[in-house]
Write a protein that holds these residues in place. Structure first.
Motif, PDB file in Angstrom:
ATOM      1  N   GLU A 110       2.052   0.087   4.026  1.00 47.04           N
ATOM      2  CA  GLU A 110       2.428  -1.423   4.028  1.00 47.04           C
ATOM      3  C   GLU A 110       0.992  -2.037   4.369  1.00 47.04           C
ATOM      4  O   GLU A 110       0.489  -3.100   3.502  1.00 47.04           O
ATOM      5  CB  GLU A 110       3.507  -1.596   4.657  1.00 47.04           C
ATOM      6  CG  GLU A 110       4.691  -1.120   4.165  1.00 47.04           C
ATOM      7  CD  GLU A 110       6.166  -1.356   4.806  1.00 47.04           C
ATOM      8  OE1 GLU A 110       6.884  -1.400   4.232  1.00 47.04           O
ATOM      9  OE2 GLU A 110       6.004  -1.886   5.919  1.00 47.04           O
ATOM     10  N   ASN A 111       0.243  -1.560   5.193  1.00 45.42           N
ATOM     11  CA  ASN A 111      -0.891  -2.103   5.803  1.00 45.42           C
ATOM     12  C   ASN A 111      -2.148  -2.010   4.756  1.00 45.42           C
ATOM     13  O   ASN A 111      -3.227  -2.708   4.949  1.00 45.42           O
ATOM     14  CB  ASN A 111      -1.415  -1.526   7.104  1.00 45.42           C
ATOM     15  CG  ASN A 111      -0.610  -1.911   8.372  1.00 45.42           C
ATOM     16  OD1 ASN A 111       0.309  -3.192   8.432  1.00 45.42           O
ATOM     17  ND2 ASN A 111      -0.705  -1.122   9.411  1.00 45.42           N
ATOM     18  N   GLN A 112      -2.114  -0.927   4.187  1.00 41.03           N
ATOM     19  CA  GLN A 112      -3.085  -0.589   2.905  1.00 41.03           C
ATOM     20  C   GLN A 112      -2.648  -1.486   1.753  1.00 41.03           C
ATOM     21  O   GLN A 112      -3.452  -1.459   0.733  1.00 41.03           O
ATOM     22  CB  GLN A 112      -2.902   0.821   2.773  1.00 41.03           C
ATOM     23  CG  GLN A 112      -3.723   1.687   3.599  1.00 41.03           C
ATOM     24  CD  GLN A 112      -3.378   3.228   3.299  1.00 41.03           C
ATOM     25  OE1 GLN A 112      -2.713   3.714   2.695  1.00 41.03           O
ATOM     26  NE2 GLN A 112      -4.383   4.044   3.833  1.00 41.03           N
ATOM     27  N   GLY A 113      -1.492  -2.133   1.429  1.00 39.16           N
ATOM     28  CA  GLY A 113      -1.208  -3.102   0.556  1.00 39.16           C
ATOM     29  C   GLY A 113      -0.283  -2.430  -0.482  1.00 39.16           C
ATOM     30  O   GLY A 113       0.075  -2.883  -1.643  1.00 39.16           O
ATOM     31  N   CYS A 114       0.299  -1.279   0.090  1.00 38.52           N
ATOM     32  CA  CYS A 114       1.255  -0.600  -0.954  1.00 38.52           C
ATOM     33  C   CYS A 114       2.665  -1.315  -0.995  1.00 38.52           C
ATOM     34  O   CYS A 114       3.179  -1.845   0.119  1.00 38.52           O
ATOM     35  CB  CYS A 114       1.567   0.992  -0.366  1.00 38.52           C
ATOM     36  SG  CYS A 114      -0.018   1.972  -0.511  1.00 38.52           S
ATOM     37  N   ASN A 115       3.110  -1.607  -2.200  1.00 35.45           N
ATOM     38  CA  ASN A 115       4.381  -2.146  -2.175  1.00 35.45           C
ATOM     39  C   ASN A 115       5.448  -1.189  -2.812  1.00 35.45           C
ATOM     40  O   ASN A 115       6.810  -1.500  -2.890  1.00 35.45           O
ATOM     41  CB  ASN A 115       4.423  -3.477  -3.106  1.00 35.45           C
ATOM     42  CG  ASN A 115       3.754  -3.272  -4.344  1.00 35.45           C
ATOM     43  OD1 ASN A 115       3.600  -2.082  -4.947  1.00 35.45           O
ATOM     44  ND2 ASN A 115       3.607  -4.306  -5.094  1.00 35.45           N
ATOM     45  N   LEU A 116       4.926   0.021  -3.301  1.00 38.23           N
ATOM     46  CA  LEU A 116       5.743   1.022  -3.508  1.00 38.23           C
ATOM     47  C   LEU A 116       5.335   2.255  -2.829  1.00 38.23           C
ATOM     48  O   LEU A 116       4.279   2.668  -2.876  1.00 38.23           O
ATOM     49  CB  LEU A 116       5.851   1.318  -5.077  1.00 38.23           C
ATOM     50  CG  LEU A 116       6.539   2.126  -5.661  1.00 38.23           C
ATOM     51  CD1 LEU A 116       8.160   1.674  -5.719  1.00 38.23           C
ATOM     52  CD2 LEU A 116       6.391   2.512  -7.530  1.00 38.23           C
ATOM     53  N   ILE A 117       6.302   3.116  -2.022  1.00 39.70           N
ATOM     54  CA  ILE A 117       5.897   4.232  -1.379  1.00 39.70           C
ATOM     55  C   ILE A 117       6.738   5.432  -1.729  1.00 39.70           C
ATOM     56  O   ILE A 117       7.975   5.344  -1.914  1.00 39.70           O
ATOM     57  CB  ILE A 117       6.058   3.750   0.269  1.00 39.70           C
ATOM     58  CG1 ILE A 117       5.264   2.770   0.466  1.00 39.70           C
ATOM     59  CG2 ILE A 117       5.858   4.916   1.156  1.00 39.70           C
ATOM     60  CD1 ILE A 117       5.395   2.206   1.895  1.00 39.70           C
ATOM     61  N   PHE A 118       6.107   6.217  -2.253  1.00 45.34           N
ATOM     62  CA  PHE A 118       6.689   7.672  -2.227  1.00 45.34           C
ATOM     63  C   PHE A 118       7.198   8.396  -0.975  1.00 45.34           C
ATOM     64  O   PHE A 118       6.163   8.787  -0.069  1.00 45.34           O
ATOM     65  CB  PHE A 118       5.644   8.684  -3.376  1.00 45.34           C
ATOM     66  CG  PHE A 118       5.547   8.080  -4.555  1.00 45.34           C
ATOM     67  CD1 PHE A 118       5.820   8.715  -5.578  1.00 45.34           C
ATOM     68  CD2 PHE A 118       4.969   7.025  -4.743  1.00 45.34           C
ATOM     69  CE1 PHE A 118       5.644   8.163  -6.823  1.00 45.34           C
ATOM     70  CE2 PHE A 118       4.557   6.322  -5.829  1.00 45.34           C
ATOM     71  CZ  PHE A 118       4.846   6.943  -7.104  1.00 45.34           C
ATOM     72  N   LEU A 119       8.389   8.745  -0.676  1.00 42.64           N
ATOM     73  CA  LEU A 119       8.856   9.049   0.639  1.00 42.64           C
ATOM     74  C   LEU A 119       9.070  10.626   0.322  1.00 42.64           C
ATOM     75  O   LEU A 119      10.042  11.029  -0.426  1.00 42.64           O
ATOM     76  CB  LEU A 119       9.940   8.467   1.091  1.00 42.64           C
ATOM     77  CG  LEU A 119      10.317   8.648   2.609  1.00 42.64           C
ATOM     78  CD1 LEU A 119       9.009   8.340   3.596  1.00 42.64           C
ATOM     79  CD2 LEU A 119      11.411   7.493   2.926  1.00 42.64           C
ATOM     80  N   ALA A 120       8.447  11.440   1.284  1.00 44.75           N
ATOM     81  CA  ALA A 120       8.551  12.743   0.769  1.00 44.75           C
ATOM     82  C   ALA A 120       8.436  13.767   2.005  1.00 44.75           C
ATOM     83  O   ALA A 120       8.081  13.427   3.136  1.00 44.75           O
ATOM     84  CB  ALA A 120       7.287  13.229  -0.041  1.00 44.75           C
ATOM     85  N   PRO A 121       8.850  15.141   1.991  1.00 37.30           N
ATOM     86  CA  PRO A 121       9.681  15.596   0.917  1.00 37.30           C
ATOM     87  C   PRO A 121      11.210  15.181   0.953  1.00 37.30           C
ATOM     88  O   PRO A 121      11.712  15.248   2.217  1.00 37.30           O
ATOM     89  CB  PRO A 121       9.577  17.142   0.871  1.00 37.30           C
ATOM     90  CG  PRO A 121       9.341  17.276   2.474  1.00 37.30           C
ATOM     91  CD  PRO A 121       8.852  16.089   3.183  1.00 37.30           C
ATOM     92  N   THR A 122      11.507  14.695  -0.041  1.00 41.25           N
ATOM     93  CA  THR A 122      13.247  14.269  -0.181  1.00 41.25           C
ATOM     94  C   THR A 122      14.051  15.267  -0.036  1.00 41.25           C
ATOM     95  O   THR A 122      14.916  15.229   0.953  1.00 41.25           O
ATOM     96  CB  THR A 122      13.344  13.274  -1.463  1.00 41.25           C
ATOM     97  OG1 THR A 122      12.336  12.269  -1.368  1.00 41.25           O
ATOM     98  CG2 THR A 122      14.680  12.852  -1.355  1.00 41.25           C
ATOM     99  N   PHE A 123      14.013  16.176  -0.866  1.00 38.10           N
ATOM    100  CA  PHE A 123      14.856  17.478  -0.424  1.00 38.10           C
ATOM    101  C   PHE A 123      13.973  18.573  -0.261  1.00 38.10           C
ATOM    102  O   PHE A 123      12.923  18.554  -0.343  1.00 38.10           O
ATOM    103  CB  PHE A 123      15.407  17.392  -1.990  1.00 38.10           C
ATOM    104  CG  PHE A 123      16.631  16.456  -2.206  1.00 38.10           C
ATOM    105  CD1 PHE A 123      17.339  16.225  -1.409  1.00 38.10           C
ATOM    106  CD2 PHE A 123      16.172  15.706  -3.463  1.00 38.10           C
ATOM    107  CE1 PHE A 123      18.335  14.792  -1.668  1.00 38.10           C
ATOM    108  CE2 PHE A 123      16.982  14.532  -3.755  1.00 38.10           C
ATOM    109  CZ  PHE A 123      18.168  14.413  -2.888  1.00 38.10           C
ATOM    110  N   LYS A 124      14.738  19.813  -0.099  1.00 38.52           N
ATOM    111  CA  LYS A 124      14.016  20.974   0.167  1.00 38.52           C
ATOM    112  C   LYS A 124      13.128  21.588  -0.766  1.00 38.52           C
ATOM    113  O   LYS A 124      13.178  21.743  -1.881  1.00 38.52           O
ATOM    114  CB  LYS A 124      15.117  22.190   0.335  1.00 38.52           C
ATOM    115  CG  LYS A 124      14.191  23.428   0.882  1.00 38.52           C
ATOM    116  CD  LYS A 124      15.458  24.343   1.573  1.00 38.52           C
ATOM    117  CE  LYS A 124      14.901  25.552   1.965  1.00 38.52           C
ATOM    118  NZ  LYS A 124      13.758  25.689   2.701  1.00 38.52           N
TER     119      LYS A 124
END
Length: 195
Positions: A110-124
Motif C-alpha cells: 500500500e505504501n508503494q501505491g498498490c491498490n490491488l494486492i495478490f495475496l499468496a499462497p491462498t491454498f496449498k
C-alpha cells in the motif's frame, strides 16, 4: 443488470501466442521472469498481442519500461521493498499492483501505491508448507484500503472456495494455462452472485 466477472490474471515468463490463444479473453497478463532479463522486443510483441485481443498487460518491476510503452501497469513482487514507485509521473489509468504474504507486506505494498494486492499462497502449493486458506486470507484483508486477488494453489478442487474469500478475483499459472477457464464460465459468473 449483468454481474461483473472476477478479475483473472495469468503470470507468463515469455511471449508464447499458442499458450495465450486458448485463454478466455477476460484474463489479464503479467509478464514476470526472474531467471532472465526480459528484452524490449518481447515486451512490445506481448503489448501488441494484448491490445489486439483487448487484454490488460502488466510488466513486473520495471515501471519506467511499463510507462514508456503505455502498458496497463506494473506488478511489484513481495520481495521488492523500495517505495520509489510513487515518484514516477504515471498515466491516468496506469495501475501499480503487487503481491504480499502477510500483514506487514500488505502495508508495504500500500505504501508503494498498490491498490490491488495478490495475496499468496491462498491454498496449498507444492513448493510451500504454509498457506492461508479461507479464514487467514479474510483476516488479512480486513481494514485495508486495497482490493485483493487470490494467488496460489487454485485448481478445480478448491475454486469453489473463492466465493468465501474477500477477493476481487484470482491468479495462477499452470491451472489457468491448462484449461483456459472456458469450461468454468458458468461458475465464474456465479462468483459475484453475492455482490
Amino acid at each position: 443488470m449483468q454481474k461483473k466477472l472476477p478479475k483473472i490474471y495469468l503470470f507468463v515468463e515469455d511471449f508464447n501466442p499458442s499458450d495465450l490463444n486458448n485463454l478466455n479473453k477476460n484474463i489479464s497478463i503479467i509478464l514476470r521472469n526472474y531467471k532472465k532479463k526480459i528484452d524490449e522486443s518481447t515486451i512490445l510483441s506481448l503489448k501488441n498481442y494484448c491490445r489486439r485481443n483487448k487484454r490488460k498487460f502488466y510488466l513486473t518491476i520495471d515501471i519506467k519500461m511499463a510507462i514508456k510503452h503505455q502498458l496497463n501497469g506494473v506488478y511489484i513482487p513481495s520481495f521488492i521493498k523500495t517505495n520509489n514507485f510513487n515518484f514516477f509521473s504515471k498515466p491516468k489509468k496506469f495501475s501499480i499492483i503487487g503481491s504480499a504474504h502477510n500483514k506487514a507486506e500488505i502495508k508495504a505494498k500500500e505504501n508503494q501505491g498498490c491498490n490491488l494486492i495478490f495475496l499468496a499462497p491462498t491454498f496449498k502449493v507444492n513448493k510451500k508448507n504454509n498457506y492461508l486458506d479461507v479464514i487467514k486470507f479474510n483476516l488479512l484483508t480486513l481494514d485495508n484500503k486495497s482490493k485483493f486477488i487470490a494467488l496460489g494453489g487454485i485448481n478445480e478442487t478448491n475454486i469453489s472456495k473463492l466465493k468465501l474469500l474477500n477477493c476481487d478475483g484470482f491468479s495462477g499459472i499452470s491451472w489457468i494455462k491448462k484449461n483456459g477457464l472456458k469450461e468454468f464460465r458458468p461458475f465464474l459468473n456465479s462468483l459475484n452472485s453475492n455482490n
